[in-house]
Design an enzyme around this catalytic site. Structure first.
Site, PDB file in Angstrom:
ATOM      1  CB  SER A 205      -0.943  -0.016   1.203  1.00  0.00           C
ATOM      2  OG  SER A 205      -1.942   0.966   1.064  1.00  0.00           O
ATOM      3  CG  ASN A 206      -0.319   4.665  -1.408  1.00  0.00           C
ATOM      4  OD1 ASN A 206      -1.029   5.388  -0.731  1.00  0.00           O
ATOM      5  ND2 ASN A 206      -0.751   4.087  -2.532  1.00  0.00           N
ATOM      6  CB  ALA A 207       2.193   7.370   3.087  1.00  0.00           C
TER       7      ALA A 207
END
Ligand code: C5P
Length: 396
Positions: A205-207
């Site tokens: 995933s990402n931030a």
């Protein structure tokens, strides 16, 4: 402007008498007012004054009307809830969600925008409790019409005097005008990260927190649009009133966005979609001992590009977060993805992701550019829609 339905709540303070003059002004300007007086307000001014000015029933209690459930009816039927003057006590009650009289119930039950015009003694206004409650209400999207400095009832000068009538009328009508700006539009917004499954407990995933898209959705609702919000996994609460579709993976976001695109007049893709997903998702948790040396990746579909290919009159806006060559690559995306505008932010050094503040610019056409500046994501969402009105040729 055309008349609107306004709910005016009057609290108990010396400035309550000014609410009568404000009522008269708003009625003359074509608005229809339902007035609620708190018990304390009635010590300063009588319901009859407002009944005569509005030629409508004035409400003072949750209990007087038997079967009618006045707080729900009043909360639903009015386009705006304005509390003038707002006392420290009522500001605190609304901030805390204490529904102990008709006005506080309406403030809790309404989905209409809320405007509060505080008026009180300087020390009460400056008390940290009041400041905190006002900040809470502002954070939730309420408009606070700041009191002025001037001669107070205590026969001294200080901050806490109710804002003047001109300011109140202007701010009330500004909110009402804004609420109609996107009336009739159906806005599709993608927001948040996506999660690409490795095994039942692991993902890529990402931030992204989805805050930018959530604030853009909130502002679109405030401006009168219907909003379809396709939201990836985030803890940030979405705005009340949006048609919410919760998704996890890019494939789910793709399906949800494309299903809603045909009815959208405007689509805004803020989602930080994972570009790749593991080529293989394991059904069982992969044992540490059996940990694969590499995870093979597969490209995810580009949702925005797909919206661009199928575009049929929808005004399409993308977002670009880059760490280098920000604007040049955003302009390439603008053409390649068949967009009408693209908002760029420079995320080098971690700015933007997961933070409250951001800096944005909107690019359009061959060299069109509107700088939205650096601000809170909520404020930037307002500037985003202001700028889009200019680009779409419907405002400014
Ligand atoms: O090409 P890039 O990922 O930088 O483009 C960013 C824009 O494209 C954003 O508006 C983002 O929401 C959208 N996007 C998308 N689907 C993807 C990748 C990006 O909708 N798979």
């Amino acid at each position: 402007m055309n008349g609107a339905r306004i709910l005016l709540g009057v609290c108990g303070g010396i400035a309550a008498y000014k609410a009568a003059a404000l009522t008269s002004r708003l009625v003359q300007r074509g608005h229809v007012l339902d007035v609620i007086l708190t018990d304390e307000a009635q010590r300063f001014i009588a319901p009859l004054t407002f009944a005569a000015l509005t030629r409508r029933t004035v409400y003072t209690s949750l209990w007087e009307n038997g079967a009618a459930i006045p707080h729900i009816v009043l909360a639903r039927e009015n386009a705006l809830v304005a509390i003038v003057p707002a006392t420290a006590h009522t500001i605190a009650r609304i901030a805390l969600g204490l529904a102990d009289d008709l006005l506080a119930n309406v403030a809790l039950a309404t989905r209409a925008p809320l405007l509060l015009a505080p008026a009180m003694n300087t020390a009460m206004l400056e008390h940290p409790a009041t400041r905190t409650h006002l900040a809470t209400l502002r954070e939730r999207g309420a408009t606070i019409v700041e009191p002025e400095s001037g001669f107070l009832a205590e026969r001294e000068y200080g901050a806490g005097r109710l804002a003047d009538e001109e300011t109140l009328v202007r701010d009330i009508e500004r909110i009402l005008g804004r609420m109609r700006e996107l009336a009739g539009e159906r806005v599709l917004i993608t927001a948040g990260p996506t999660r690409e499954v490795i095994d039942p407990v692991r993902f890529l995933s990402n931030a992204s927190t989805g805050t930018t898209g959530i604030e853009i959705a909130r502002e679109a609702l405030a401006r009168g649009a219907a909003v379809d919000l396709v939201l990836g996994p985030t803890q940030v609460p979405p705005p009340v009133g949006a048609e919410l579709v919760r998704v996890t993976t890019a494939a789910e976001m793709y399906a949800a966005a494309l299903a809603r695109a045909p009815v959208a007049t405007i689509a805004v893709a803020t989602a930080a979609v994972a570009d790749w997903r593991p080529a293989q998702a394991f059904d069982e948790k992969v044992k540490k001992s059996a940990e694969p040396q590499t995870i093979a990746l597969k490209r995810n579909p580009d949702i925005l590009a797909a919206l661009g290919e199928r575009k049929n009159g929808t005004f399409l806006v993308g977002f670009a977060a880059e760490t280098s060559d920000v604007e040049a690559s955003a302009r390439l995306k603008l053409t390649h993805k068949h967009l009408d505008a693209i908002a760029v932010n420079d995320v080098s050094g971690g700015a933007g992701f997961g933070t409250g503040d951001n800096a944005l610019a909107l690019l359009f056409g061959t060299d069109g550019r509107i700088d939205l500046g650096r601000s809170s994501k909520r404020e930037l969402a307002a500037r985003f829609w202001d700028a889009l009105a200019v680009v779409r040729g419907t405002g400014g």
